[in-house]
Design an enzyme around this catalytic site. Sequence first.
Site, PDB file in Angstrom:
ATOM      1  N   GLU A 139       0.805  -1.207  -0.077  1.00 58.81           N
ATOM      2  CA  GLU A 139      -0.069   0.117   0.038  1.00 58.81           C
ATOM      3  C   GLU A 139       0.879   1.248   0.037  1.00 58.81           C
ATOM      4  O   GLU A 139       1.864   1.306   0.863  1.00 58.81           O
ATOM      5  CB  GLU A 139      -0.835  -0.009   1.371  1.00 58.81           C
ATOM      6  CG  GLU A 139      -1.524   1.173   1.288  1.00 58.81           C
ATOM      7  CD  GLU A 139      -2.494   1.307   2.810  1.00 58.81           C
ATOM      8  OE1 GLU A 139      -2.941   2.355   3.004  1.00 58.81           O
ATOM      9  OE2 GLU A 139      -2.434   0.481   3.427  1.00 58.81           O
ATOM     10  N   CYS A 380      -0.056  -0.119  30.131  1.00 58.25           N
ATOM     11  CA  CYS A 380       1.160   0.567  30.166  1.00 58.25           C
ATOM     12  C   CYS A 380       1.143   1.752  31.086  1.00 58.25           C
ATOM     13  O   CYS A 380       1.051   1.574  32.246  1.00 58.25           O
ATOM     14  CB  CYS A 380       1.439   1.189  28.765  1.00 58.25           C
ATOM     15  SG  CYS A 380       3.291   1.832  28.278  1.00 58.25           S
ATOM     16  N   GLU A 404       8.716  10.608  34.833  1.00 58.23           N
ATOM     17  CA  GLU A 404       8.279  10.995  33.816  1.00 58.23           C
ATOM     18  C   GLU A 404       7.742  12.535  33.931  1.00 58.23           C
ATOM     19  O   GLU A 404       7.851  13.310  32.754  1.00 58.23           O
ATOM     20  CB  GLU A 404       7.257  10.189  33.107  1.00 58.23           C
ATOM     21  CG  GLU A 404       6.863  10.777  31.738  1.00 58.23           C
ATOM     22  CD  GLU A 404       5.562   9.531  30.946  1.00 58.23           C
ATOM     23  OE1 GLU A 404       5.380  10.210  29.764  1.00 58.23           O
ATOM     24  OE2 GLU A 404       5.075   8.793  31.645  1.00 58.23           O
ATOM     25  N   HIS A 520       1.252  -4.099  25.764  1.00 56.00           N
ATOM     26  CA  HIS A 520       0.160  -3.693  25.115  1.00 56.00           C
ATOM     27  C   HIS A 520      -0.554  -5.195  24.572  1.00 56.00           C
ATOM     28  O   HIS A 520      -0.348  -5.413  23.440  1.00 56.00           O
ATOM     29  CB  HIS A 520       0.540  -2.722  23.796  1.00 56.00           C
ATOM     30  CG  HIS A 520       0.896  -1.541  24.393  1.00 56.00           C
ATOM     31  ND1 HIS A 520       0.075  -0.394  24.539  1.00 56.00           N
ATOM     32  CD2 HIS A 520       2.127  -1.072  24.694  1.00 56.00           C
ATOM     33  CE1 HIS A 520       0.643   0.613  25.168  1.00 56.00           C
ATOM     34  NE2 HIS A 520       1.945   0.135  25.093  1.00 56.00           N
ATOM     35  N   GLU A 522      -3.410  -5.440  23.337  1.00 53.98           N
ATOM     36  CA  GLU A 522      -4.417  -5.212  22.105  1.00 53.98           C
ATOM     37  C   GLU A 522      -3.606  -5.544  20.765  1.00 53.98           C
ATOM     38  O   GLU A 522      -4.221  -5.649  19.823  1.00 53.98           O
ATOM     39  CB  GLU A 522      -4.860  -3.495  22.286  1.00 53.98           C
ATOM     40  CG  GLU A 522      -3.834  -2.633  22.049  1.00 53.98           C
ATOM     41  CD  GLU A 522      -3.102  -2.192  23.315  1.00 53.98           C
ATOM     42  OE1 GLU A 522      -2.565  -1.124  23.394  1.00 53.98           O
ATOM     43  OE2 GLU A 522      -2.955  -2.947  24.326  1.00 53.98           O
TER      44      GLU A 522
END
Length: 548
Positions: A139, A380, A404, A520, A522
């Site tokens: 693509e 996360c 952080e 992660h 997902e």
Amino acid sequence: MARYVFITGGVVSSLGKGLTSAALGALLQARGFSVRLRKLDPYLNVDPGTMSPFEHGEVFVTDDGAETDLDLGHYERFTGVAARATDSVSSGRIYSNVLEKERRGDYLGKTIQVIPHVTNEIKDFIAIGDDEVDFMLCEIGGTVGDIEALPFFEAIRQFSQERPRGECIFMHLTLLPYLAASGELKTKPTQHSVKELRSIGIAPDVLVCRSEHPIPEKEREKIALFCNVRLDAVIPAYDLKSIYEAPMAYHNVGLDQAVLDAFQISPAPKPDLSRWVDVQDRIHNAEGEVKVAIVGKYVQLEDAYKSIREALTHGGMANRVKVSVEWVDAEIFEREDPAPWLEGFHAILVPGGFGERGTEGKIRAAQFARERKIPYLGICLGMQLAVIEAARNMIGIDDAGSEEFDHDTGKKRFTPVVYHLKEWVRGNYTEKRSASDDKGGTMRLGAYTAVLAEGSKVSQIYGGATEIEERHRHRYEVDIRYREALEAKGLKFSGMSPDGRLPEIVEWEDHPWFIGVQFHPELKSKPFAPAPLFADFVRAAKDIERLV
């Protein structure tokens, strides 16, 4: 040698080239062919890793640690083929490679030009793994006519000319706009798009035409005539209720047959579409509904959490329920009580993210889920903030926070229970990072092993496994120094890195379902193989729904 399908777009962006490519890959698989999908992006960023989600949607991560375009997520979800670093490249990466070779002297002092040096680099990338599959689907990002995409169009033109006849075809996606005033579809934009493509030496073999209205036969005939494409290769593409209808929808209008005809593969193997029939059945014949709140900071753009949204859909399929998702801005909870916003949900998910904005709201969402016994999945940063919440409210570290949010100010504001990850083990060597390193590609990226505690909830979810492998993308980690105190209060560190130094999973023992993961999950979820954590998360939400 692989056969190549080059997928291009015209008229407007966001027509769905990635989804069409993924659906075509699934259909070719259903006919018994092996496939691999690639994305060539014209932007000058070296990779999407440092780009804001508002700019480019989510960053998809591969097993081998590449930060890629979100379309690779579509490719994996539809084909089950794990993407690799060699499946995504940008203009920035191409030019960077060319300049590195020039500095090394690889070009022997020649003048470096787009043709042939840049186009040769693109062609070399396209050909990687050429002997591994039957079909390679490539693509090209953007639309025909974009200045930055011209080297890619020239490269695929050259590539098709250099290959034996019949090994490459071009598939072009366009839009047929509907003018309500005249009550008709307009083919002229498609004609001009194909004209632009032909002007740079590429003639499409298959045209996929997006439309919100049925395309009359006379309009298909007109497109075929003026665009010099066979009538049966003018494929309509209509809006769908679910992206997982795409393989069956495209099969029903003949996309896979048109592609095989263009390659002169006859007789074509008959497809086995039972997998996609089952997927559609699970989508359209749900036996209930659960409501899940995603508490995040990029909620104005759902593509920022694309894989999470799809993984929840897959979890719904596994449990035959519809998952109704509502996006909740975490910053609201920094000003307001989360209870009125979250009480109506059966489960709460706090996804990953970067930066301090919205974190206090996410912490309050985690506290609400813990105290109200609502199923909670923290991914996360969502895991890190759940640990910070526990440190503040359960073991008395009132100023618990993360490095952080400290190091940019030069002034310590928190007791850090989450710290900047400076080294970790990958395979047989140790990777090291510092806070001053470049941002791009310097995180803990890719697939890593987690060792699961025997008898833990997460071990049960993974079928009793003692080790799992999931994908990571983070540069901060929960400090192991607080493990003993937190576990004494019931927050168990149920997953650790093999060396026992990095927490991978935490779970509350006295909670129906409260799990935080540093990775992660997902990213590996598919409609026909849902991620175990998401499938069980939705099951827990379903159990809550029955109790309400």
